[in-house]
Write a protein that holds these residues in place. Structure first.
Motif, PDB file in Angstrom:
ATOM      1  N   CYS A  21     -13.093  -0.260   8.034  1.00 55.25           N
ATOM      2  CA  CYS A  21     -12.366  -0.435   6.785  1.00 55.25           C
ATOM      3  C   CYS A  21     -10.915  -0.808   7.075  1.00 55.25           C
ATOM      4  O   CYS A  21     -10.274  -0.225   7.951  1.00 55.25           O
ATOM      5  CB  CYS A  21     -12.424   0.847   5.956  1.00 55.25           C
ATOM      6  N   GLY A  22     -10.389  -1.775   6.333  1.00 54.40           N
ATOM      7  CA  GLY A  22      -9.008  -2.208   6.489  1.00 54.40           C
ATOM      8  C   GLY A  22      -7.975  -1.150   6.153  1.00 54.40           C
ATOM      9  O   GLY A  22      -6.800  -1.305   6.474  1.00 54.40           O
ATOM     10  N   ASN A  23      -8.395  -0.072   5.504  1.00 54.25           N
ATOM     11  CA  ASN A  23      -7.482   1.035   5.183  1.00 54.25           C
ATOM     12  C   ASN A  23      -7.523   2.140   6.242  1.00 54.25           C
ATOM     13  O   ASN A  23      -7.098   3.252   5.983  1.00 54.25           O
ATOM     14  CB  ASN A  23      -7.820   1.631   3.814  1.00 54.25           C
ATOM     15  N   ARG A  24      -8.059   1.860   7.407  1.00 53.65           N
ATOM     16  CA  ARG A  24      -8.066   2.820   8.518  1.00 53.65           C
ATOM     17  C   ARG A  24      -7.246   2.256   9.671  1.00 53.65           C
ATOM     18  O   ARG A  24      -7.722   2.085  10.772  1.00 53.65           O
ATOM     19  CB  ARG A  24      -9.489   3.111   8.971  1.00 53.65           C
ATOM     20  N   LEU A  54      -8.228  -0.108  -4.118  1.00 50.05           N
ATOM     21  CA  LEU A  54      -7.447  -1.315  -4.371  1.00 50.05           C
ATOM     22  C   LEU A  54      -6.647  -1.668  -3.131  1.00 50.05           C
ATOM     23  O   LEU A  54      -6.219  -0.788  -2.390  1.00 50.05           O
ATOM     24  CB  LEU A  54      -6.479  -1.075  -5.537  1.00 50.05           C
ATOM     25  N   VAL A  55      -6.411  -2.939  -2.891  1.00 53.71           N
ATOM     26  CA  VAL A  55      -5.567  -3.372  -1.781  1.00 53.71           C
ATOM     27  C   VAL A  55      -4.123  -3.099  -2.166  1.00 53.71           C
ATOM     28  O   VAL A  55      -3.679  -3.480  -3.243  1.00 53.71           O
ATOM     29  CB  VAL A  55      -5.779  -4.872  -1.484  1.00 53.71           C
ATOM     30  N   MET A  98     -12.819  -7.138  13.852  1.00 53.83           N
ATOM     31  CA  MET A  98     -11.847  -7.452  12.828  1.00 53.83           C
ATOM     32  C   MET A  98     -12.026  -6.497  11.658  1.00 53.83           C
ATOM     33  O   MET A  98     -13.139  -6.332  11.155  1.00 53.83           O
ATOM     34  CB  MET A  98     -12.083  -8.898  12.393  1.00 53.83           C
ATOM     35  N   PRO A  99     -10.945  -5.855  11.202  1.00 54.48           N
ATOM     36  CA  PRO A  99     -11.076  -4.936  10.064  1.00 54.48           C
ATOM     37  C   PRO A  99     -11.516  -5.678   8.816  1.00 54.48           C
ATOM     38  O   PRO A  99     -11.149  -6.821   8.586  1.00 54.48           O
ATOM     39  CB  PRO A  99      -9.662  -4.392   9.883  1.00 54.48           C
ATOM     40  N   GLU A 100     -12.309  -5.022   8.014  1.00 54.39           N
ATOM     41  CA  GLU A 100     -12.776  -5.619   6.766  1.00 54.39           C
ATOM     42  C   GLU A 100     -12.036  -4.998   5.598  1.00 54.39           C
ATOM     43  O   GLU A 100     -11.428  -3.937   5.720  1.00 54.39           O
ATOM     44  CB  GLU A 100     -14.287  -5.410   6.621  1.00 54.39           C
TER      45      GLU A 100
END
Length: 136
Positions: free
Chosen positions: A27-30, A9-10, A1-3
């Motif tokens: 990373c959730g930004n990848r 910043l989101v 699960m992406p973190e």
């Protein structure tokens, strides 16, 4: 699960992290870098509209499906390409990149860019923009 990204910043759009920002591949930004994560199927539509894509599983809300891949052309180059095709093979898969929206400036066709997936593309070329459903 992406973190959640630890360094940025989101945002409400995809902003890809990279090796120099210090985040790892979780990373959730990848999102795009991790590639296709859902099962997609290209199929011939029943309505005679040509080919389309459907998922073979339920997608979670906000799920990344796929990136649109193609050649970057000017609008003028795309127009010339279409002119030189035979009449039965004039179908193209362009997406406008440079609309210059929100500006008073009008881009000329030799300045405005588009992404054309006709010759070099991926599964996304079969997504019909009229039937895309975004779930947020």
């Amino acid at each position: 699960m992406p973190e959640e990204c630890k360094g940025h910043l989101v945002r409400k759009f995809i902003k890809e992290c990279w090796r120099k920002c210090g985040c790892d591949m979780q990373c959730g930004n990848r999102v795009v870098q991790r590639g296709l994560r859902c099962k997609l199927q290209v199929f011939l539509t029943q309505e005679g509209k040509g080919w389309g894509i459907r998922t073979l599983e339920d997608l979670p809300k906000g799920c990344f499906v796929c990136e649109y891949v193609g050649e970057i052309l000017t609008n003028a180059e795309l127009y010339e390409r279409v002119l030189h095709k035979s009449s039965k093979d004039r179908h193209t898969y362009p997406v406008t990149l440079d609309a210059d929206w929100g500006s008073e400036r009008v881009l000329k066709d030799d300045e405005a860019l588009c992404l054309d997936a006709t010759y070099n593309g991926n599964i996304a070329r079969f997504i019909n923009h009229r039937y895309i459903l975004f779930i947020f």
